[in-house]
Scaffold this motif. Structure first.
Motif, mmCIF file in Angstrom:
data_model
loop_
_atom_site.group_PDB
_atom_site.id
_atom_site.type_symbol
_atom_site.label_atom_id
_atom_site.label_comp_id
_atom_site.label_asym_id
_atom_site.label_seq_id
_atom_site.Cartn_x
_atom_site.Cartn_y
_atom_site.Cartn_z
ATOM 1 N N ASP A 30 30.739 25.587 28.332
ATOM 2 C CA ASP A 30 31.297 24.239 28.472
ATOM 3 C C ASP A 30 32.121 24.087 29.754
ATOM 4 N N GLU A 31 32.345 25.184 30.455
ATOM 5 C CA GLU A 31 33.123 25.123 31.687
ATOM 6 C C GLU A 31 32.485 26.028 32.734
ATOM 7 N N GLU A 32 32.901 25.845 33.972
ATOM 8 C CA GLU A 32 32.352 26.661 35.051
ATOM 9 C C GLU A 32 32.802 28.107 34.882
ATOM 10 N N LEU A 33 31.862 29.037 34.946
ATOM 11 C CA LEU A 33 32.172 30.443 34.760
ATOM 12 C C LEU A 33 32.695 31.045 36.057
ATOM 13 N N GLU A 34 33.757 31.810 35.939
ATOM 14 C CA GLU A 34 34.368 32.426 37.111
ATOM 15 C C GLU A 34 33.478 33.548 37.640
ATOM 16 N N LYS A 35 33.384 33.644 38.947
ATOM 17 C CA LYS A 35 32.597 34.690 39.579
ATOM 18 C C LYS A 35 33.339 36.015 39.535
ATOM 19 N N PRO A 36 32.611 37.121 39.514
ATOM 20 C CA PRO A 36 33.260 38.432 39.505
ATOM 21 C C PRO A 36 33.757 38.787 40.897
ATOM 22 N N PRO A 37 34.542 39.870 41.019
ATOM 23 C CA PRO A 37 34.991 40.323 42.344
ATOM 24 C C PRO A 37 33.804 40.733 43.217
ATOM 25 N N LYS A 38 34.065 40.847 44.498
ATOM 26 C CA LYS A 38 33.028 41.247 45.451
ATOM 27 C C LYS A 38 32.663 42.717 45.286
ATOM 28 N N ALA A 39 33.651 43.541 44.897
ATOM 29 C CA ALA A 39 33.435 44.979 44.707
ATOM 30 C C ALA A 39 34.060 45.393 43.375
ATOM 31 N N VAL A 40 33.393 46.310 42.684
ATOM 32 C CA VAL A 40 33.785 46.636 41.315
ATOM 33 C C VAL A 40 33.821 48.147 41.110
ATOM 34 N N ILE A 41 34.889 48.621 40.456
ATOM 35 C CA ILE A 41 34.946 49.992 39.957
ATOM 36 C C ILE A 41 34.299 50.007 38.578
ATOM 37 N N LEU A 42 33.329 50.876 38.368
ATOM 38 C CA LEU A 42 32.726 51.065 37.055
ATOM 39 C C LEU A 42 33.462 52.208 36.362
ATOM 40 N N VAL A 43 34.080 51.913 35.213
ATOM 41 C CA VAL A 43 34.930 52.871 34.509
ATOM 42 C C VAL A 43 34.376 53.102 33.107
ATOM 43 N N TYR A 44 34.204 54.365 32.741
ATOM 44 C CA TYR A 44 33.660 54.720 31.430
ATOM 45 C C TYR A 44 34.742 55.209 30.474
ATOM 46 N N SER A 45 35.915 55.491 31.005
ATOM 47 C CA SER A 45 37.049 55.959 30.216
ATOM 48 C C SER A 45 37.884 54.770 29.757
ATOM 49 N N ARG A 46 38.042 54.618 28.463
ATOM 50 C CA ARG A 46 38.857 53.522 27.954
ATOM 51 C C ARG A 46 40.315 53.667 28.372
ATOM 52 N N SER A 47 40.805 54.916 28.414
ATOM 53 C CA SER A 47 42.198 55.120 28.800
ATOM 54 C C SER A 47 42.426 54.772 30.270
ATOM 55 N N LEU A 48 41.460 55.061 31.143
ATOM 56 C CA LEU A 48 41.603 54.689 32.546
ATOM 57 C C LEU A 48 41.548 53.178 32.713
ATOM 58 N N MET A 49 40.667 52.517 31.989
ATOM 59 C CA MET A 49 40.602 51.059 32.049
ATOM 60 C C MET A 49 41.934 50.463 31.622
ATOM 61 N N LYS A 50 42.488 50.961 30.553
ATOM 62 C CA LYS A 50 43.779 50.477 30.057
ATOM 63 C C LYS A 50 44.863 50.684 31.103
ATOM 64 N N TYR A 51 44.877 51.856 31.714
ATOM 65 C CA TYR A 51 45.879 52.153 32.732
ATOM 66 C C TYR A 51 45.787 51.187 33.910
ATOM 67 N N LEU A 52 44.593 50.948 34.435
ATOM 68 C CA LEU A 52 44.435 50.097 35.609
ATOM 69 C C LEU A 52 44.829 48.650 35.315
ATOM 70 N N VAL A 53 44.442 48.159 34.150
ATOM 71 C CA VAL A 53 44.764 46.771 33.796
ATOM 72 C C VAL A 53 46.263 46.597 33.567
ATOM 73 N N GLU A 54 46.902 47.600 32.952
ATOM 74 C CA GLU A 54 48.334 47.487 32.673
ATOM 75 C C GLU A 54 49.190 47.751 33.905
ATOM 76 N N THR A 55 48.662 48.480 34.878
ATOM 77 C CA THR A 55 49.436 48.851 36.062
ATOM 78 C C THR A 55 49.396 47.781 37.140
ATOM 79 N N HIS A 56 48.277 47.065 37.242
ATOM 80 C CA HIS A 56 48.083 46.123 38.344
ATOM 81 C C HIS A 56 47.945 44.699 37.830
#
Length: 258
Positions: A30-56
């Motif tokens: 129902d709304e315009e979808l936001e585009k992803p970043p130009k460059a992406v880190i692919l992370v398979y560790s849930r704990s690393l994903m949590k750390y990066l999102v909570e830190t930055h």
């Protein structure tokens, strides 16, 4: 029997495309979808994903499988994708979706088992080629032994690590789908060939990126040692190493897309 099973697979037109999937998703919103970043880190560790999102600081982009997050201090040009699982098939599907929406570079980071006991815990591994012992990559490129990362992104990765005086090793990784079918004979063979690590995604990441015309690289930290007489799991000792890996990947991509 050839693999893939259909002999003209690579000359045939796919029925479902990432572009059509993206269009369908847009049509259903129902709304315009936001585009992803130009460059992406692919992370398979849930704990690393949590750390990066909570830190930055940053913002979530919530219409992909798994979680996508764009970092504010890169003007949202660099982000991380995680919590989508592990292994080549899901990673390839997610990459295709992100590429269709504009992602131009990927840095795949995670755990790897070491086939070389001289590699110290905490050292980073830069993958220069990956043995294609998974199934996904063979649907993107003719079957050969190796898949290769992007020269420019791999060069930038090593340049940054050297500039920071980080301990790292560069070489070959063995990518396999079946973690519980890594046999003694294979470990012996690849160790004798000088293969450094074993993991589950790198060769597929490289094959998809090459097929789609985008950039991709891969880095690991050592989680366990695969000796012929004994398996030495050390996952519980890697938290700080994984955080360092994630921060390093973020810095590399920020420099790369600048």
């Amino acid at each position: 029997m050839p693999f893939p099973n259909h002999p003209t697979k690579h000359d045939s037109t796919p029925l479902v495309t990432p572009q059509r999937s993206s269009e369908y998703k847009t049509e259903r919103s129902d709304e315009e979808l936001e585009k992803p970043p130009k460059a992406v880190i692919l992370v398979y560790s849930r704990s690393l994903m949590k750390y990066l999102v909570e830190t930055h600081d940053g913002r979530a982009i919530d219409h992909y499988f798994g979680d996508c997050y764009a970092f504010a201090d890169t003007d949202h040009t660099v982000g991380v994708v995680g919590n989508f699982g592990i292994g080549a098939p899901t990673t390839a599907m997610l990459m295709d979706d992100l590429i269709a929406d504009g992602v131009e570079a990927f840095l795949s980071v995670g755990f790897a088992g070491s086939l070389d006991e001289s590699i110290a815990m905490g050292d980073l591994i830069v993958c220069e080629e990956a043995i294609r012992d998974e199934g996904t990559s063979h649907h993107y490129a003719e079957s050969e032994k190796y898949a290769f990362p992007s020269d420019s992104l791999t060069t930038e990765t090593k340049r940054l690590l050297e500039r920071r005086d980080d301990r790292f090793h560069a070489g070959t990784s063995w990518t396999i789908d079946a973690i519980y079918r890594e046999t003694e004979a294979e470990v012996r063979r690849y160790a004798e060939e000088g293969v450094l690590t074993v993991e589950m995604e790198a060769s597929a990441v490289f094959a998809v990126a090459d097929y789609r015309g985008v950039e991709a690289g891969s880095m690991f930290v050592i989680s366990d040692y695969l000796g012929l007489s004994e398996w030495e799991p050390r996952f519980h000792l890697t938290a700080e190493d994984m955080h360092h890996l994630g921060e390093t990947a973020k810095e590399i991509l920020a420099s790369y897309v600048d």
